[in-house]
Design a protein around this motif. Structure first.
Motif, short mmCIF file in Angstrom:
data_model
loop_
_atom_site.label_atom_id
_atom_site.label_comp_id
_atom_site.label_asym_id
_atom_site.label_seq_id
_atom_site.Cartn_x
_atom_site.Cartn_y
_atom_site.Cartn_z
N PRO A 127 0.79 -1.23 0.00
CA PRO A 127 0.00 0.00 0.00
C PRO A 127 0.82 1.28 0.00
O PRO A 127 0.30 2.35 -0.28
CB PRO A 127 -0.81 -0.11 1.30
N GLY A 128 2.10 1.21 0.32
CA GLY A 128 2.89 2.44 0.40
C GLY A 128 4.36 2.15 0.21
O GLY A 128 4.78 1.02 -0.08
N GLU A 129 5.18 3.19 0.39
CA GLU A 129 6.62 3.05 0.20
C GLU A 129 7.27 2.34 1.38
O GLU A 129 6.78 2.38 2.50
CB GLU A 129 7.26 4.42 0.01
N LEU A 130 8.40 1.67 1.09
CA LEU A 130 9.20 1.03 2.13
C LEU A 130 10.37 1.93 2.50
O LEU A 130 10.89 2.69 1.68
CB LEU A 130 9.73 -0.31 1.63
N ALA A 131 10.82 1.80 3.73
CA ALA A 131 12.03 2.48 4.16
C ALA A 131 13.23 1.86 3.46
O ALA A 131 13.19 0.69 3.05
CB ALA A 131 12.18 2.35 5.68
N PRO A 132 14.33 2.63 3.29
CA PRO A 132 15.50 2.09 2.59
C PRO A 132 15.99 0.76 3.14
O PRO A 132 16.35 -0.14 2.38
CB PRO A 132 16.55 3.20 2.77
N ALA A 133 16.00 0.59 4.46
CA ALA A 133 16.46 -0.67 5.04
C ALA A 133 15.55 -1.84 4.65
O ALA A 133 16.02 -2.95 4.39
CB ALA A 133 16.55 -0.56 6.56
N ASP A 134 14.24 -1.56 4.58
CA ASP A 134 13.30 -2.61 4.18
C ASP A 134 13.45 -2.94 2.70
O ASP A 134 13.32 -4.10 2.29
CB ASP A 134 11.87 -2.19 4.49
N LEU A 135 13.70 -1.92 1.89
CA LEU A 135 13.97 -2.16 0.47
C LEU A 135 15.21 -3.03 0.31
O LEU A 135 15.20 -4.00 -0.45
CB LEU A 135 14.18 -0.84 -0.26
N ALA A 136 16.27 -2.67 1.01
CA ALA A 136 17.51 -3.45 0.92
C ALA A 136 17.28 -4.89 1.36
O ALA A 136 17.90 -5.82 0.83
CB ALA A 136 18.60 -2.80 1.77
N GLY A 137 16.35 -5.10 2.30
CA GLY A 137 16.06 -6.44 2.77
C GLY A 137 15.35 -7.31 1.75
O GLY A 137 15.30 -8.53 1.91
N LEU A 138 14.81 -6.69 0.69
CA LEU A 138 14.17 -7.46 -0.37
C LEU A 138 15.18 -8.05 -1.36
O LEU A 138 14.82 -8.88 -2.19
CB LEU A 138 13.19 -6.58 -1.15
N ILE A 139 16.44 -7.62 -1.25
CA ILE A 139 17.44 -8.01 -2.24
C ILE A 139 18.19 -9.25 -1.76
O ILE A 139 18.86 -9.24 -0.73
CB ILE A 139 18.42 -6.85 -2.50
N GLU A 140 18.08 -10.31 -2.55
CA GLU A 140 18.83 -11.54 -2.27
C GLU A 140 20.26 -11.42 -2.75
O GLU A 140 21.20 -11.85 -2.08
CB GLU A 140 18.14 -12.71 -2.96
N SER A 141 20.46 -10.85 -3.94
CA SER A 141 21.79 -10.71 -4.52
C SER A 141 21.76 -9.60 -5.56
O SER A 141 20.70 -9.17 -6.01
CB SER A 141 22.25 -12.01 -5.17
N ALA A 142 22.95 -9.13 -5.92
CA ALA A 142 23.08 -8.10 -6.95
C ALA A 142 24.16 -8.53 -7.94
O ALA A 142 25.09 -9.28 -7.59
CB ALA A 142 23.44 -6.76 -6.33
N GLN A 143 24.03 -8.07 -9.17
CA GLN A 143 25.02 -8.39 -10.20
C GLN A 143 25.01 -7.31 -11.26
O GLN A 143 24.05 -6.53 -11.37
CB GLN A 143 24.72 -9.75 -10.84
N SER A 181 28.29 -2.34 -2.62
CA SER A 181 29.37 -1.78 -3.44
C SER A 181 28.86 -1.05 -4.68
O SER A 181 29.66 -0.73 -5.56
CB SER A 181 30.33 -2.89 -3.87
N VAL A 182 27.57 -0.79 -4.74
CA VAL A 182 26.99 -0.21 -5.95
C VAL A 182 27.67 1.09 -6.33
O VAL A 182 27.99 1.32 -7.52
CB VAL A 182 25.47 0.00 -5.78
N GLU A 183 27.92 1.96 -5.37
CA GLU A 183 28.54 3.25 -5.71
C GLU A 183 29.97 3.06 -6.20
O GLU A 183 30.43 3.80 -7.08
CB GLU A 183 28.48 4.21 -4.52
N ASP A 184 30.69 2.08 -5.66
CA ASP A 184 32.04 1.79 -6.16
C ASP A 184 31.97 1.30 -7.61
O ASP A 184 32.81 1.67 -8.44
CB ASP A 184 32.73 0.73 -5.29
N VAL A 185 30.99 0.45 -7.89
CA VAL A 185 30.82 -0.03 -9.27
C VAL A 185 30.50 1.14 -10.19
O VAL A 185 31.07 1.28 -11.28
CB VAL A 185 29.70 -1.10 -9.33
N ARG A 186 29.58 2.00 -9.76
CA ARG A 186 29.23 3.17 -10.58
C ARG A 186 30.45 4.03 -10.87
O ARG A 186 30.71 4.41 -12.02
CB ARG A 186 28.17 4.00 -9.86
N ASP A 187 31.21 4.36 -9.82
CA ASP A 187 32.33 5.28 -9.97
C ASP A 187 33.42 4.75 -10.89
O ASP A 187 34.11 5.54 -11.54
CB ASP A 187 32.93 5.61 -8.60
N SER A 188 33.56 3.43 -10.97
CA SER A 188 34.65 2.84 -11.75
C SER A 188 34.21 2.34 -13.12
O SER A 188 35.04 1.85 -13.90
CB SER A 188 35.27 1.67 -10.97
#
Length: 267
Positions: free
Chosen positions: A118-134, A175-182
């Motif tokens: 029904p509404g937006e999630l807090a950043p920590a809750d959003l991060a908790g939805l992520i199993e992995s990143a690539q 490490s997303v920002e490190d990936v972005r910067d490089s």
């Protein structure tokens, strides 16, 4: 589905265009969606007609500047079909003579099913939805000759120009920002793209929040393990395969993702 708009005609035209690899100028006026909701109705029928199992979602037109120019409140959302998901090193077929757009992105996989919220999630809750990143490269190829002039509802109908998604190595979500910067992307050995910044940049958690809002609006449950590619980290650039195969190589913090684009018939 929108009550006063029949999405079937537009979906048929888009399906035929994708299968033939031929672009067209615009949808006929009587078949063209006037609202984003109607555009997504077309998208749903378009994807259903292809019969390609859904394995993920893509976000497009997602930076603050891009949304401002397009007069959008949030990014557009498209669907990723199984047959158009590739691994690093694979060759992505491109219709002969077509020009595709290359975007280097961060993709995440969902850790659990997410019902409409029904509404937006807090950043920590959003991060908790992520199993992995690539890392990932999205290959964009609209069914329209010019995806901008047709308008955002028609572009949403076209599955936001999705052509293919190439998935690379896993990264630490922190490490997303490190990936972005490089990040750098080269075509046939020549550097073509560097990171976006400021209001031109896209932030994965914000993109995930936008997908949740879209899913809630459409009554869609996002499934565990689904891949979500969140938008380009580097400046998009166009590639023609008119003269033969091309090699795209993205590098980031010691890692790389390579793919080939080759002209051939697609279905």
């Amino acid at each position: 589905m929108s009550a006063t708009f029949n999405p079937g005609a537009a979906a048929t035209l888009l399906t035929d265009a994708l299968r033939s690899g031929v672009q067209f100028r615009d949808l006929p006026a009587e078949a063209k969606p006037a609202t984003l909701a109607s555009g997504y109705d077309v998208q749903d029928q378009f994807m259903a007609a292809l019969g390609d199992p859904l394995v993920g979602w893509k976000l497009g037109v997602g930076s603050a500047n891009a949304m401002r120019r397009a007069k959008l409140a949030r990014p557009l959302v498209g669907q990723v079909g199984a047959s158009r998901c590739f691994a690093a090193g694979d060759t992505v077929p491109v219709p002969a003579g077509a020009v595709v757009t290359i975007e280097f992105e961060i993709a995440v996989r969902l850790a659990r099913d997410v019902p409409p919220l029904p509404g937006e999630l807090a950043p920590a809750d959003l991060a908790g939805l992520i199993e992995s990143a690539q890392v990932a490269v999205e290959v964009v190829l609209s069914r329209y000759e010019d995806r901008v002039v047709v308008g955002m509802p028609a572009f949403a109908a076209d599955n936001v120009g999705f052509h293919a998604l190439v998935l690379g190595g896993k990264i630490d979500p922190a490490s997303v920002e490190d990936v972005r910067d490089s990040a750098e992307v080269a075509l046939d050995g020549e550097r073509c793209a560097l990171p976006l910044a400021g209001d031109d940049a896209i932030y994965p958690l914000e993109a995930l929040q936008a997908l949740l809002a879209h899913a809630a609006e459409r009554g869609v449950t996002l499934r565990k393990g689904t891949v979500v590619t969140t938008g380009t980290l580097t400046r998009p650039f166009d590639v023609s395969v008119a003269d033969g195969a091309r090699t795209v190589r993205a590098t980031y913090g010691g890692g790389e993702l390579t793919l080939q684009l080759a002209p051939r018939a697609v279905s």
